[in-house]
Motif scaffolding. Sequence first.
Motif, PDB file in Angstrom:
ATOM      1  N   ALA A   1       0.359   8.005   4.067  1.00  0.00           N
ATOM      2  CA  ALA A   1      -0.201   7.997   2.716  1.00  0.00           C
ATOM      3  C   ALA A   1      -0.826   6.645   2.400  1.00  0.00           C
ATOM      4  O   ALA A   1      -1.892   6.557   1.782  1.00  0.00           O
ATOM      5  N   ALA A   2      -0.178   5.586   2.860  1.00  0.00           N
ATOM      6  CA  ALA A   2      -0.685   4.234   2.608  1.00  0.00           C
ATOM      7  C   ALA A   2      -2.052   4.030   3.233  1.00  0.00           C
ATOM      8  O   ALA A   2      -2.924   3.354   2.661  1.00  0.00           O
TER       9      ALA A   2
ATOM     10  N   ALA B   1       0.700   4.192  -2.864  1.00  0.00           N
ATOM     11  CA  ALA B   1       0.584   5.615  -2.540  1.00  0.00           C
ATOM     12  C   ALA B   1       1.734   6.414  -3.140  1.00  0.00           C
ATOM     13  O   ALA B   1       1.537   7.503  -3.693  1.00  0.00           O
ATOM     14  N   ARG B   2       2.945   5.865  -3.042  1.00  0.00           N
ATOM     15  CA  ARG B   2       4.118   6.537  -3.609  1.00  0.00           C
ATOM     16  C   ARG B   2       3.945   6.776  -5.105  1.00  0.00           C
ATOM     17  O   ARG B   2       4.193   7.880  -5.609  1.00  0.00           O
TER      18      ARG B   2
ATOM     19  N   ALA C   1       1.157   9.350  -6.031  1.00  0.00           N
ATOM     20  CA  ALA C   1       1.632  10.724  -5.823  1.00  0.00           C
ATOM     21  C   ALA C   1       2.636  11.119  -6.899  1.00  0.00           C
ATOM     22  O   ALA C   1       2.619  12.254  -7.402  1.00  0.00           O
TER      23      ALA C   1
ATOM     24  N   TYR D   1       0.822  -1.210   0.000  1.00  0.00           N
ATOM     25  CA  TYR D   1       0.000   0.000   0.000  1.00  0.00           C
ATOM     26  C   TYR D   1       0.857   1.261   0.000  1.00  0.00           C
ATOM     27  O   TYR D   1       0.487   2.273  -0.609  1.00  0.00           O
ATOM     28  N   ARG D   2       2.000   1.192   0.667  1.00  0.00           N
ATOM     29  CA  ARG D   2       2.915   2.339   0.645  1.00  0.00           C
ATOM     30  C   ARG D   2       3.435   2.582  -0.769  1.00  0.00           C
ATOM     31  O   ARG D   2       3.581   3.726  -1.208  1.00  0.00           O
TER      32      ARG D   2
ATOM     33  N   ALA E   1      -5.360   5.016  -8.178  1.00  0.00           N
ATOM     34  CA  ALA E   1      -4.844   4.076  -7.190  1.00  0.00           C
ATOM     35  C   ALA E   1      -5.032   2.630  -7.629  1.00  0.00           C
ATOM     36  O   ALA E   1      -4.148   1.790  -7.455  1.00  0.00           O
TER      37      ALA E   1
ATOM     38  N   LEU F   1      -4.260  11.007  -3.576  1.00  0.00           N
ATOM     39  CA  LEU F   1      -4.173   9.670  -3.001  1.00  0.00           C
ATOM     40  C   LEU F   1      -5.526   8.975  -2.930  1.00  0.00           C
ATOM     41  O   LEU F   1      -5.591   7.746  -2.937  1.00  0.00           O
ATOM     42  N   ASP F   2      -6.597   9.752  -2.867  1.00  0.00           N
ATOM     43  CA  ASP F   2      -7.931   9.152  -2.802  1.00  0.00           C
ATOM     44  C   ASP F   2      -8.602   9.055  -4.177  1.00  0.00           C
ATOM     45  O   ASP F   2      -9.811   8.810  -4.276  1.00  0.00           O
TER      46      ASP F   2
ATOM     47  N   ILE G   1      -4.358   6.007   3.461  1.00  0.00           N
ATOM     48  CA  ILE G   1      -5.392   6.668   2.648  1.00  0.00           C
ATOM     49  C   ILE G   1      -5.781   5.785   1.466  1.00  0.00           C
ATOM     50  O   ILE G   1      -6.962   5.524   1.234  1.00  0.00           O
ATOM     51  N   VAL G   2      -4.808   5.280   0.727  1.00  0.00           N
ATOM     52  CA  VAL G   2      -5.141   4.425  -0.419  1.00  0.00           C
ATOM     53  C   VAL G   2      -5.699   3.087   0.053  1.00  0.00           C
ATOM     54  O   VAL G   2      -6.470   2.442  -0.664  1.00  0.00           O
TER      55      VAL G   2
END
Length: 212
Positions: free
Chosen positions: A80-81, A39-40, A43, A35-36, A55, A49-50, A83-84
């Motif tokens: 951030a992770a 998110a990376r 971005a 998930y990180r 995503a 992120l949402d 959030i996704v």
Amino acid sequence: MIIAIDGPAASGKGTLAKRLAEHLGFHCLDTGLLYRAVARDVAWLGFRLDDTWAAVAVARGLDPRELEDPDLRGTAAGDAASIVARIPEVRAALLAYQRDFARRPPGAVLDGRDIGTVVCPGADVKIFVTATPEVRARRRFAEFEARGAGVAYETVLSDILVRDARDAGRPNAPMMVAPDAMLLETSNLSIEAAFDAAVGLIKRKISHPGRS
């Protein structure tokens, strides 16, 4: 054999999972890195992120070989992770990879927040690792100090509480203790003591599979 290690941020579950995998000769997967990484990349592509479409597209095309990026271990990446991770379609896109990983012989240790409840509900051993928010905040604060980052303890504690609420409150695959999981409270345990306790729990579960 599949060992599921769940728990909140800074509970020590990641370190514990690695130690257990090394001890048992199993494969290890920190599912949070998936998930990180999503998110990376979202971005990096310039999307919010949402943004569900972006995503999901990133999650479906994620290359697991890119999980070694050291930046994925930072607190910002974790925030951030989370959030996704709230996007159901993202979780669905990453589910097959996690389950395939879990089936690798001779065994696998997976850590995350929904391993024992969603990813591998039939895991042979389920351990939920936890500690008080204050202890977890002190651990994270010590990490920041070691890196020379000037972050106040109060800020770290606030971030921990927000992260907990977000992970436990998401409608899809929330962080929760599986009914058959064994609880491991690490607030007053060193890394070695937590490892020894986890090994004991695993041995107990294997010897008495019907107990939790």
